[in-house]
Design a protein around this motif. Sequence first.
Motif, mmCIF file in Angstrom:
data_model
loop_
_atom_site.group_PDB
_atom_site.id
_atom_site.type_symbol
_atom_site.label_atom_id
_atom_site.label_comp_id
_atom_site.label_asym_id
_atom_site.label_seq_id
_atom_site.Cartn_x
_atom_site.Cartn_y
_atom_site.Cartn_z
ATOM 1 N N UNK A 1 0.846 -1.201 0.000
ATOM 2 C CA UNK A 1 0.000 0.000 0.000
ATOM 3 C C UNK A 1 0.878 1.247 0.000
ATOM 4 N N UNK A 2 0.546 2.174 -0.870
ATOM 5 C CA UNK A 2 1.254 3.450 -0.855
ATOM 6 C C UNK A 2 0.937 4.164 0.461
ATOM 7 N N UNK A 3 1.957 4.546 1.236
ATOM 8 C CA UNK A 3 1.697 5.144 2.554
ATOM 9 C C UNK A 3 0.962 6.477 2.496
ATOM 10 N N UNK A 4 1.050 7.175 1.382
ATOM 11 C CA UNK A 4 0.391 8.476 1.274
ATOM 12 C C UNK A 4 -1.043 8.365 0.763
ATOM 13 N N UNK A 5 -1.234 7.565 -0.271
ATOM 14 C CA UNK A 5 -2.563 7.481 -0.900
ATOM 15 C C UNK A 5 -3.367 6.262 -0.457
ATOM 16 N N UNK A 6 -2.668 5.222 0.023
ATOM 17 C CA UNK A 6 -3.356 3.990 0.381
ATOM 18 C C UNK A 6 -3.667 3.104 -0.809
ATOM 19 N N UNK A 7 -3.243 3.528 -2.008
ATOM 20 C CA UNK A 7 -3.497 2.735 -3.205
ATOM 21 C C UNK A 7 -2.640 1.469 -3.195
#
Length: 244
Positions: free
Chosen positions: A160-166
Amino acid sequence: MASKLQTVIRLRPVDLARGHGLSTQAVRNYEEAGVLPAAERTPHGYRTYTPLHARALDAFLALVPGHGHRTASAIMRAVNEGAADEAFRLIDESHAQLLDDRRTLRAVENALRDLEPTAAAPATPTATAESFIGPLADQLGIRPATLRAWEKAGLVRPRRDPLTGYRVYDGAAVRDARLTRQLRRGGYPLEQIAPLLAQVRAAGGPEPLEAALLTWRERLSARGRALLSGAAELDAYLQARTRG
């Protein structure tokens, strides 16, 4: 089987059933489904069959292993209705499906050859190796929901991208998604694919999948042989129909 019955002019349902290891009800069901030609009836309404019916049953039972029950039934109905071209079309479709499955098997084998020996080690993400769920789903020809289902089943492990959660699919996750897609096309259920991929990750190599592919190849070979056997029996039935 039919050769043993050729000296009998009229066969009772029980004769046809015993000669093929079936129940009399199964024989009646096959007739009603069009797999067998319509039986003649005695003055009292009892069915009587002939060696031609025995040939038809031989052909149907030989077609089932290669084509499956539904297609084998459709082939026999077409022949019995005088639509031989339709029967041949159905046969061609089964051969085309087998060829497609062989191509899929080769694709999976090629994918395995590209696996690195250190598959168990975390892949180092790169800009070119990473993908988001939408583009990856498009590449694989599936829906994003399918990728999410594979993730839930433990087949694919995006981070998971830590900034966007994508979800972000690195090289290892893309590889696992591609292998899962190929194995699904080969007929493997998710519950069988999950332990295979888990073993590959743990063992650091594709050996478990190679064993599964060997079984797959053997299954395809058996199906090809079954198609040949079915074709031989169907040809014998067609010749018997021509002789009348």
